[in-house]
Design a protein around this motif. Structure first.
Motif, mmCIF file in Angstrom:
data_model
loop_
_atom_site.group_PDB
_atom_site.id
_atom_site.type_symbol
_atom_site.label_atom_id
_atom_site.label_comp_id
_atom_site.label_asym_id
_atom_site.label_seq_id
_atom_site.Cartn_x
_atom_site.Cartn_y
_atom_site.Cartn_z
ATOM 1 N N GLY A 4 0.862 -1.174 0.000
ATOM 2 C CA GLY A 4 0.000 0.000 0.000
ATOM 3 C C GLY A 4 0.892 1.216 0.000
ATOM 4 N N CYS A 5 0.317 2.363 -0.037
ATOM 5 C CA CYS A 5 1.057 3.618 0.052
ATOM 6 C C CYS A 5 2.192 3.671 -0.958
ATOM 7 C CB CYS A 5 1.583 3.831 1.461
ATOM 8 S SG CYS A 5 0.298 3.879 2.676
ATOM 9 N N THR A 14 1.514 -6.690 10.936
ATOM 10 C CA THR A 14 1.207 -5.358 11.451
ATOM 11 C C THR A 14 -0.239 -4.997 11.168
ATOM 12 O OG1 THR A 14 3.468 -4.636 11.112
ATOM 13 C CG2 THR A 14 1.815 -2.919 11.337
ATOM 14 N N ILE A 15 -0.691 -5.239 9.949
ATOM 15 C CA ILE A 15 -2.065 -4.920 9.580
ATOM 16 C C ILE A 15 -3.032 -5.783 10.389
ATOM 17 C CG2 ILE A 15 -3.758 -4.936 7.702
ATOM 18 C CD1 ILE A 15 -1.618 -2.777 7.427
ATOM 19 N N LEU A 16 -2.764 -7.069 10.466
ATOM 20 C CA LEU A 16 -3.671 -7.966 11.187
ATOM 21 C C LEU A 16 -3.710 -7.657 12.670
ATOM 22 C CD1 LEU A 16 -2.942 -11.338 9.376
ATOM 23 C CD2 LEU A 16 -4.883 -9.806 9.072
ATOM 24 N N GLU A 17 -2.554 -7.347 13.263
ATOM 25 C CA GLU A 17 -2.535 -6.996 14.678
ATOM 26 C C GLU A 17 -3.344 -5.742 14.943
ATOM 27 O OE1 GLU A 17 1.408 -6.504 16.126
ATOM 28 O OE2 GLU A 17 1.974 -8.564 15.656
ATOM 29 N N ALA A 18 -3.265 -4.782 14.036
ATOM 30 C CA ALA A 18 -3.934 -3.503 14.246
ATOM 31 C C ALA A 18 -5.443 -3.621 14.199
ATOM 32 C CB ALA A 18 -3.468 -2.492 13.192
ATOM 33 N N VAL A 19 -5.962 -4.597 13.470
ATOM 34 C CA VAL A 19 -7.407 -4.681 13.336
ATOM 35 C C VAL A 19 -8.009 -5.908 14.011
ATOM 36 C CG1 VAL A 19 -7.459 -3.347 11.209
ATOM 37 C CG2 VAL A 19 -7.242 -5.819 11.080
ATOM 38 N N SER A 20 -7.180 -6.749 14.613
ATOM 39 C CA SER A 20 -7.709 -7.939 15.276
ATOM 40 C C SER A 20 -8.436 -7.554 16.551
ATOM 41 C CB SER A 20 -6.580 -8.909 15.630
ATOM 42 O OG SER A 20 -5.958 -9.366 14.466
ATOM 43 N N PRO A 21 -9.628 -8.131 16.763
ATOM 44 C CA PRO A 21 -10.356 -7.808 17.980
ATOM 45 C C PRO A 21 -9.621 -8.304 19.216
ATOM 46 C CG PRO A 21 -11.730 -9.051 16.434
ATOM 47 C CD PRO A 21 -10.351 -9.032 15.891
ATOM 48 N N SER A 73 4.299 12.727 4.329
ATOM 49 C CA SER A 73 4.384 11.906 3.121
ATOM 50 C C SER A 73 3.432 10.724 3.279
ATOM 51 C CB SER A 73 5.811 11.387 2.927
ATOM 52 O OG SER A 73 6.138 10.481 3.977
ATOM 53 N N THR A 74 3.255 9.957 2.209
ATOM 54 C CA THR A 74 2.393 8.776 2.320
ATOM 55 C C THR A 74 2.977 7.779 3.319
ATOM 56 O OG1 THR A 74 3.452 7.775 0.388
ATOM 57 C CG2 THR A 74 1.391 8.992 0.007
ATOM 58 N N THR A 75 4.283 7.670 3.356
ATOM 59 C CA THR A 75 4.925 6.769 4.320
ATOM 60 C C THR A 75 4.661 7.243 5.742
ATOM 61 O OG1 THR A 75 6.653 6.293 2.702
ATOM 62 C CG2 THR A 75 7.111 5.711 4.987
ATOM 63 N N HIS A 76 4.750 8.538 5.968
ATOM 64 C CA HIS A 76 4.496 9.092 7.290
ATOM 65 C C HIS A 76 3.027 8.903 7.685
ATOM 66 C CE1 HIS A 76 4.654 12.730 10.216
ATOM 67 N NE2 HIS A 76 5.063 11.639 10.835
ATOM 68 N N VAL A 77 2.114 9.127 6.755
ATOM 69 C CA VAL A 77 0.690 8.910 7.029
ATOM 70 C C VAL A 77 0.453 7.459 7.439
ATOM 71 C CG1 VAL A 77 -1.609 8.819 5.958
ATOM 72 C CG2 VAL A 77 -0.141 10.804 5.589
ATOM 73 N N SER A 78 1.057 6.525 6.725
ATOM 74 C CA SER A 78 0.924 5.110 7.050
ATOM 75 C C SER A 78 1.468 4.798 8.439
ATOM 76 C CB SER A 78 1.657 4.267 5.999
ATOM 77 O OG SER A 78 1.647 2.916 6.344
ATOM 78 N N SER A 79 2.621 5.344 8.751
ATOM 79 C CA SER A 79 3.244 5.130 10.050
ATOM 80 C C SER A 79 2.390 5.701 11.184
ATOM 81 C CB SER A 79 4.630 5.777 10.060
ATOM 82 O OG SER A 79 5.230 5.667 11.322
ATOM 83 N N ARG A 96 -11.168 0.296 13.044
ATOM 84 C CA ARG A 96 -11.321 0.030 11.603
ATOM 85 C C ARG A 96 -10.543 1.099 10.853
ATOM 86 N NH1 ARG A 96 -17.300 -0.461 12.781
ATOM 87 N NH2 ARG A 96 -17.242 1.629 11.946
ATOM 88 N N VAL A 97 -9.859 0.658 9.799
ATOM 89 C CA VAL A 97 -8.981 1.562 9.057
ATOM 90 C C VAL A 97 -9.378 1.565 7.591
ATOM 91 C CG1 VAL A 97 -6.591 2.100 8.475
ATOM 92 C CG2 VAL A 97 -7.114 1.018 10.665
ATOM 93 N N GLU A 98 -9.471 2.753 7.017
ATOM 94 C CA GLU A 98 -9.761 2.926 5.589
ATOM 95 C C GLU A 98 -8.696 3.832 4.985
ATOM 96 O OE1 GLU A 98 -12.271 1.594 3.823
ATOM 97 O OE2 GLU A 98 -13.148 0.605 5.564
ATOM 98 N N GLY A 99 -8.322 3.564 3.756
ATOM 99 C CA GLY A 99 -7.437 4.453 3.021
ATOM 100 C C GLY A 99 -5.977 4.056 3.000
ATOM 101 N N LEU A 100 -5.633 2.881 3.528
ATOM 102 C CA LEU A 100 -4.230 2.471 3.531
ATOM 103 C C LEU A 100 -3.690 2.160 2.139
ATOM 104 C CD1 LEU A 100 -3.812 0.261 6.733
ATOM 105 C CD2 LEU A 100 -2.766 2.469 6.246
ATOM 106 N N SER A 101 -4.574 1.956 1.169
ATOM 107 C CA SER A 101 -4.092 1.630 -0.171
ATOM 108 C C SER A 101 -3.354 2.801 -0.820
ATOM 109 C CB SER A 101 -5.238 1.161 -1.062
ATOM 110 O OG SER A 101 -6.209 2.173 -1.175
ATOM 111 N N ASN A 102 -3.741 4.027 -0.503
ATOM 112 C CA ASN A 102 -3.087 5.211 -1.081
ATOM 113 C C ASN A 102 -2.324 6.037 -0.056
ATOM 114 O OD1 ASN A 102 -4.057 4.720 -3.670
ATOM 115 N ND2 ASN A 102 -5.970 5.776 -3.238
#
Length: 151
Positions: A4-5, A14-21, A73-79, A96-102
């Motif tokens: 992404g980004c 990282t993605i799974l940990e961030a959204v796992s209940p 930057s996009t990298t900073h936004v992701s971080s 819930r997270v939206e927009g990580l693709s860009n």
């Protein structure tokens, strides 16, 4: 790897940990004040720019608090988004997270707190602050400078 980004790889874990209940330690969700403190601390840790918390209690049923922040930057936004979601997870809040693709505009929905993380140009274009009747931090400074010049 999840990409992404603009091709920057994010580890799948990282993605799974961030959204796992994960239930809150006491079995109940933390209140919005606890969530907002954790979010603001994580934004500070991630060096987010122009952080603007908006108290929306009584103004909308969408959330109690909204936070708007800028990444360089996009990298900073992701971080930044990663830090915010981890802080929420540590509280037991499923974010819930939206927009990580860009990573131009990432939205993190953390129960009663919604966090918008923008690149500067995108934040200026959408100007969410105006929706709630608030000036962007750079506009407030320009207004203060104009008043000083006129005084």
């Amino acid at each position: 790897m999840v990409h992404g980004c603009e091709g920057h790889a994010l580890a799948t874990s990282t993605i799974l940990e961030a959204v796992s209940p994960k239930p809150a330690p006491s079995g109940a969700l933390p209140d919005s004040d606890q969530i907002i403190r954790a979010v603001l601390d994580s934004l500070d840790d991630a060096k987010a720019d122009e952080v603007l918390p908006l108290d929306l209690r009584g103004k909308t049923s969408l959330c109690d608090m909204m936070v708007i922040a800028t990444g360089r930057s996009t990298t900073h936004v992701s971080s930044i988004a990663d830090r915010v979601t981890r802080a929420c997870k540590d509280l037991g809040v499923v974010a819930r997270v939206e927009g990580l693709s860009n990573c131009d505009w990432v939205l993190v929905d953390a129960h009663d707190v919604i966090v918008h993380i923008f690149r500067a140009e995108v934040r200026q274009f959408y100007n969410l602050e105006k929706l709630w009747g608030v000036d962007r931090p750079d506009e407030r400074q320009a207004d203060r400078d104009a008043r000083r010049a006129g005084a």
